[in-house]
Design a protein around this motif. Structure first.
Motif, PDB file in Angstrom:
ATOM      1  N   GLN A  51       7.788  10.961  81.818  1.00 40.47           N
ATOM      2  CA  GLN A  51       6.591  11.795  81.858  1.00 40.47           C
ATOM      3  C   GLN A  51       6.766  13.096  81.091  1.00 40.47           C
ATOM      4  OE1 GLN A  51       4.937  12.409  85.741  1.00 40.47           O
ATOM      5  NE2 GLN A  51       5.021  10.254  86.306  1.00 40.47           N
ATOM      6  N   GLY A  52       7.878  13.244  80.375  1.00 40.54           N
ATOM      7  CA  GLY A  52       8.105  14.441  79.581  1.00 40.54           C
ATOM      8  C   GLY A  52       9.327  15.209  80.067  1.00 40.54           C
ATOM      9  N   PRO A  53       9.616  16.359  79.453  1.00 42.44           N
ATOM     10  CA  PRO A  53      10.781  17.156  79.835  1.00 42.44           C
ATOM     11  C   PRO A  53      10.659  17.658  81.273  1.00 42.44           C
ATOM     12  CG  PRO A  53       9.902  17.856  77.710  1.00 42.44           C
ATOM     13  CD  PRO A  53       8.890  16.946  78.310  1.00 42.44           C
ATOM     14  N   MET A  54      11.816  17.795  81.933  1.00 42.80           N
ATOM     15  CA  MET A  54      11.853  18.248  83.323  1.00 42.80           C
ATOM     16  C   MET A  54      12.969  19.271  83.494  1.00 42.80           C
ATOM     17  SD  MET A  54      12.510  16.114  86.876  1.00 42.80           S
ATOM     18  CE  MET A  54      10.794  15.778  87.221  1.00 42.80           C
ATOM     19  N   LEU A  55      12.657  20.373  84.231  1.00 41.22           N
ATOM     20  CA  LEU A  55      13.666  21.363  84.606  1.00 41.22           C
ATOM     21  C   LEU A  55      14.425  20.825  85.818  1.00 41.22           C
ATOM     22  CD1 LEU A  55      11.524  24.621  84.378  1.00 41.22           C
ATOM     23  CD2 LEU A  55      12.832  23.490  82.578  1.00 41.22           C
ATOM     24  N   ILE A  56      15.767  20.826  85.753  1.00 39.84           N
ATOM     25  CA  ILE A  56      16.606  20.257  86.809  1.00 39.84           C
ATOM     26  C   ILE A  56      17.621  21.303  87.258  1.00 39.84           C
ATOM     27  CG2 ILE A  56      18.365  18.519  87.339  1.00 39.84           C
ATOM     28  CD1 ILE A  56      15.649  17.319  87.218  1.00 39.84           C
ATOM     29  N   SER A  57      17.854  21.374  88.587  1.00 41.60           N
ATOM     30  CA  SER A  57      18.902  22.229  89.139  1.00 41.60           C
ATOM     31  C   SER A  57      19.647  21.438  90.212  1.00 41.60           C
ATOM     32  CB  SER A  57      18.306  23.504  89.748  1.00 41.60           C
ATOM     33  OG  SER A  57      19.318  24.309  90.300  1.00 41.60           O
ATOM     34  N   ALA A  58      20.968  21.591  90.242  1.00 35.66           N
ATOM     35  CA  ALA A  58      21.800  20.876  91.221  1.00 35.66           C
ATOM     36  C   ALA A  58      22.854  21.827  91.776  1.00 35.66           C
ATOM     37  CB  ALA A  58      22.476  19.669  90.576  1.00 35.66           C
ATOM     38  N   TYR A  61      11.334  15.832  72.183  1.00 42.09           N
ATOM     39  CA  TYR A  61      12.027  15.777  70.901  1.00 42.09           C
ATOM     40  C   TYR A  61      12.200  14.304  70.502  1.00 42.09           C
ATOM     41  CZ  TYR A  61      15.291  16.993  67.178  1.00 42.09           C
ATOM     42  OH  TYR A  61      15.905  17.146  65.961  1.00 42.09           O
ATOM     43  N   ILE A  62      11.577  13.929  69.385  1.00 37.71           N
ATOM     44  CA  ILE A  62      11.569  12.507  69.009  1.00 37.71           C
ATOM     45  C   ILE A  62      12.224  12.274  67.652  1.00 37.71           C
ATOM     46  CG2 ILE A  62       9.520  11.970  70.370  1.00 37.71           C
ATOM     47  CD1 ILE A  62       7.861  12.243  67.843  1.00 37.71           C
ATOM     48  N   SER A  92      13.674  23.940  69.275  1.00 39.33           N
ATOM     49  CA  SER A  92      14.047  22.911  70.244  1.00 39.33           C
ATOM     50  C   SER A  92      14.982  23.488  71.285  1.00 39.33           C
ATOM     51  CB  SER A  92      14.714  21.713  69.549  1.00 39.33           C
ATOM     52  OG  SER A  92      13.826  21.111  68.627  1.00 39.33           O
ATOM     53  N   MET A  93      14.996  22.859  72.484  1.00 38.03           N
ATOM     54  CA  MET A  93      15.909  23.224  73.567  1.00 38.03           C
ATOM     55  C   MET A  93      16.704  21.980  73.957  1.00 38.03           C
ATOM     56  SD  MET A  93      13.529  25.803  75.884  1.00 38.03           S
ATOM     57  CE  MET A  93      14.959  26.462  76.736  1.00 38.03           C
ATOM     58  N   ALA A  94      17.956  22.176  74.399  1.00 37.51           N
ATOM     59  CA  ALA A  94      18.896  21.071  74.588  1.00 37.51           C
ATOM     60  C   ALA A  94      19.121  20.765  76.066  1.00 37.51           C
ATOM     61  CB  ALA A  94      20.235  21.409  73.931  1.00 37.51           C
ATOM     62  N   ASN A  95      19.682  19.553  76.304  1.00 43.16           N
ATOM     63  CA  ASN A  95      20.121  19.178  77.646  1.00 43.16           C
ATOM     64  C   ASN A  95      21.585  19.544  77.821  1.00 43.16           C
ATOM     65  OD1 ASN A  95      21.525  17.273  76.172  1.00 43.16           O
ATOM     66  ND2 ASN A  95      20.182  15.569  76.711  1.00 43.16           N
ATOM     67  N   THR A  96      22.218  19.051  78.893  1.00 42.68           N
ATOM     68  CA  THR A  96      23.608  19.406  79.171  1.00 42.68           C
ATOM     69  C   THR A  96      24.559  18.857  78.116  1.00 42.68           C
ATOM     70  OG1 THR A  96      23.779  17.450  80.599  1.00 42.68           O
ATOM     71  CG2 THR A  96      23.219  19.552  81.636  1.00 42.68           C
ATOM     72  N   PRO A 151      18.912  17.911  71.721  1.00 41.62           N
ATOM     73  CA  PRO A 151      17.566  18.451  71.949  1.00 41.62           C
ATOM     74  C   PRO A 151      16.714  17.492  72.778  1.00 41.62           C
ATOM     75  CG  PRO A 151      17.827  17.714  69.675  1.00 41.62           C
ATOM     76  CD  PRO A 151      19.175  17.637  70.302  1.00 41.62           C
ATOM     77  N   VAL A 152      15.976  18.072  73.747  1.00 39.24           N
ATOM     78  CA  VAL A 152      15.123  17.258  74.619  1.00 39.24           C
ATOM     79  C   VAL A 152      13.650  17.621  74.491  1.00 39.24           C
ATOM     80  CG1 VAL A 152      16.931  16.787  76.299  1.00 39.24           C
ATOM     81  CG2 VAL A 152      15.554  18.839  76.526  1.00 39.24           C
ATOM     82  N   LEU A 153      13.361  18.808  73.957  1.00 36.35           N
ATOM     83  CA  LEU A 153      11.957  19.186  73.807  1.00 36.35           C
ATOM     84  C   LEU A 153      11.816  20.087  72.597  1.00 36.35           C
ATOM     85  CD1 LEU A 153      11.445  22.391  74.769  1.00 36.35           C
ATOM     86  CD2 LEU A 153      11.901  21.375  77.016  1.00 36.35           C
ATOM     87  N   THR A 154      10.615  20.151  72.077  1.00 39.41           N
ATOM     88  CA  THR A 154      10.309  20.994  70.932  1.00 39.41           C
ATOM     89  C   THR A 154       9.111  21.874  71.286  1.00 39.41           C
ATOM     90  OG1 THR A 154      11.117  19.351  69.361  1.00 39.41           O
ATOM     91  CG2 THR A 154       9.652  21.055  68.502  1.00 39.41           C
ATOM     92  N   ILE A 155       9.236  23.168  71.023  1.00 36.84           N
ATOM     93  CA  ILE A 155       8.154  24.127  71.238  1.00 36.84           C
ATOM     94  C   ILE A 155       7.449  24.349  69.907  1.00 36.84           C
ATOM     95  CG2 ILE A 155       7.560  26.454  72.011  1.00 36.84           C
ATOM     96  CD1 ILE A 155      10.204  26.463  73.568  1.00 36.84           C
TER      97      ILE A 155
END
Length: 559
Positions: free
Chosen positions: A165-172, A215-216, A242-246, A250-254
């Motif tokens: 469903q798109g990029p997601m903010l995750i915290s653990a 980001y595709i 773009s912003m990156a995952n862990t 890149p996982v999303l583009t602004i």
């Protein structure tokens, strides 16, 4: 070449140089400067967007941290109590905290409980947003907090993941007790989709229009994480970042459009100003040529002709005659008279200036003294005379200011209310002078315990003190309060009239809340006062945490 032609030639040459210099300055300095200012403004807007996303990710981390370091969560990982699920993990929790995902994993990475939520329909989702079994990307992200918890460090991880469903903010965060004690019984993971509602929230905060897309691109390099600017036309720019995952991918583009109003308006204004300046310069040059020719050149030529005639004819008794319409003769005859007047005026002006300087020095000295007196009066009006801490007035002002700021930023605030145990008995036994000395020592301990710039320690009244901790959670305040209680005990101030210790001790009540429109600042004080009352009722010399507007029970730290 006579003087008239020279003046005309110099005037025209000066005008041409001025025009060329103006054009050179415009094309080499002004025009590039406007383009640079425009690009810098666009980059600042992009930075505000990324900072807003980062702030939201930190807020999600704070929420996850508070839930993970919670005795009920710690117990749930052992008992899997249905009551905990019913009371804490309903749709209301997802709505209040704007969450789309909550997963509980045991230390081996096995999912214990997890749900995905659709805020638009207020219903659970059957399709998981993120795989419930940790994969190569999610597994290390979850295990990072567990590994740090094993060496006594309570730390979590925040990141951005891709979902269907798109990029997601995750915290653990690792699940520990409220006192941050282990061993860790698993990991709590919370997620929030970067959907259109969240993007609208970011746009309202930053006042910058933008869109977020997954980001595709099949390949990428480090330039994807820098702000890339593309000129679409003379009227607009297109910014991409773009912003990156862990894993650093890149996982999303602004994508952010930017209208080139700064450059177009600036250049247009400068062109108008330069055209007006050149036109005015040309007009002034022509007017100057006409004026100089009539008032200077013609009289000088007339004077030169008369002087030549006097020299060639040896007629030294002859006087130079000037046209009646010219004022040069009057200028020369009145020059000495003018100098005499000017000299007298300068002398009078010098004396007046000296007198003014003396008066100014006296006035500055008086203003300096008045400023120092006002500064001392202001300090005295906001400072407690005995302990030199902030008084009740300054505390009330600081509370209102911090409350308003943290309400905008949605950041937690904590308040510690302190009371010296059996202080009336101490005064009765050792005298008021000893009681004052005791309060001063307690005040020093409180002062050094609140080290951050926004923290405030104030004397609330009598033997009561308050410590305002903007940005500190309830657990942070518990740690500070317990350190204060132990430091005061280490002073070992004798107090034989106390029922709880042979030395002076202190009871403390704590309340913590994230300011909002639904809560008033005085409720934070009231809850802290109730927690202090609870601490005194339960035997004193202890710390009690009572969360503001929470169903959670009070937390105790005993002697």
């Amino acid at each position: 070449m006579n003087i008239k032609k020279k003046i005309i030639l110099l005037a025209l040459l000066g005008f041409m140089c001025f025009s060329a210099l103006s054009a050179l300055v415009f094309y080499t300095t002004i025009d590039p400067t406007f383009h640079s200012i425009e690009r810098d403004a666009a980059k600042e807007n992009m930075d505000r967007i990324t900072q807003s996303i980062g702030t939201e990710l930190e807020y999600l981390g704070t929420t996850c941290k508070d839930w993970a370091a919670y005795d009920d969560s710690y117990e749930f990982m052992s008992t899997l109590s249905p009551e905990y699920i019913e009371n804490n993990l309903g749709t209301e929790t997802f709505d209040i905290n704007n969450l789309d995902l909550i997963y509980y994993y045991d230390p081996q990475g096995k999912l214990v409980w997890g749900e995905n939520y659709n805020a638009a329909t207020s219903q659970w989702q059957d399709t998981p947003l993120i795989t419930k079994t940790p994969d190569a990307l999610l597994g290390p992200f979850l295990l990072q907090g567990l590994e740090q918890a094993e060496v006594g460090i309570f730390s979590g991880s925040n990141a951005i993941f891709s979902t269907h469903q798109g990029p997601m903010l995750i915290s653990a965060y690792p699940i520990l007790s409220s006192e941050l004690k282990g061993p860790a019984r698993g990991v709590l993971m919370m997620g929030r989709l970067l959907d259109s509602d969240l993007v609208d929230l970011f746009q309202s905060r930053t006042r910058v229009p933008f869109t977020i897309e997954p980001y595709i691109s099949p390949s990428w390099n480090s330039r994807a994480f820098t702000t890339q600017i593309t000129e679409l036309s003379h009227q607009g720019l297109q910014l991409k970042k773009s912003m990156a995952n862990t894993a650093g991918s890149p996982v999303l583009t602004i994508l952010m459009p930017f209208e080139r109003t700064i450059c177009s308006a600036g250049i247009k204004s400068m062109l108008i100003a330069m055209s007006a300046t050149l036109a005015l310069g040309l007009a002034m040059t022509l007017a100057m040529l006409f004026t100089v020719n009539r008032l200077v050149v013609n009289p000088v030529q007339h004077l030169t002709q008369n002087l030549i005639e006097i020299r060639t004819r040896n007629q030294y008794s002859r006087r130079v005659e000037f046209p009646k319409a010219n004022g040069l003769a009057t200028l020369f005859s009145e020059f000495n008279n003018l100098l005499e007047v000017v000299d007298k005026q300068n002398s009078d002006l010098s004396k007046t200036n000296e007198a003014l300087k003396r008066d100014l020095m006296k006035r500055r000295d008086a203003e300096k003294q008045l400023s120092e007196v006002n500064t001392r009066l202001l300090s005295q009006s906001r400072t407690d005379g005995l302990t030199r801490l902030a008084n009740r007035r300054m505390f009330d002002e600081h509370l209102e200011q911090s409350w308003a700021r943290l309400k905008r930023e949605k950041v937690v605030m904590s308040l510690i209310m302190c009371d010296v145990d059996y202080f009336k008995r101490y005064n009765d036994s050792y005298g008021h002078q000893a009681g004052d000395d005791c309060l001063k020592k307690v005040a020093r301990i409180l002062k050094i315990s609140a080290r951050r710039p926004d923290d405030l320690v104030a004397r609330y009244g009598g033997e009561e003190f308050v410590i305002l901790l903007p940005g500190a959670s309830g657990q942070d305040a518990m740690v500070i309060a317990e350190r204060i209680r132990m430091n005061i005990a280490d002073l070992r101030i004798a107090h034989e009239g106390s029922d709880v210790s042979h030395h002076v001790s202190i009871s403390m009540g704590i309340s913590s809340v994230i300011p909002s429109e639904a809560i008033q600042a005085k409720e934070l004080v009231e809850q802290a006062d109730m927690a202090l009352y609870q601490a005194k009722s339960d035997g004193r010399n202890r710390v009690v945490l009572r969360p503001c507007h929470s169903a959670a029970p009070p937390t105790y730290l005993y002697t």
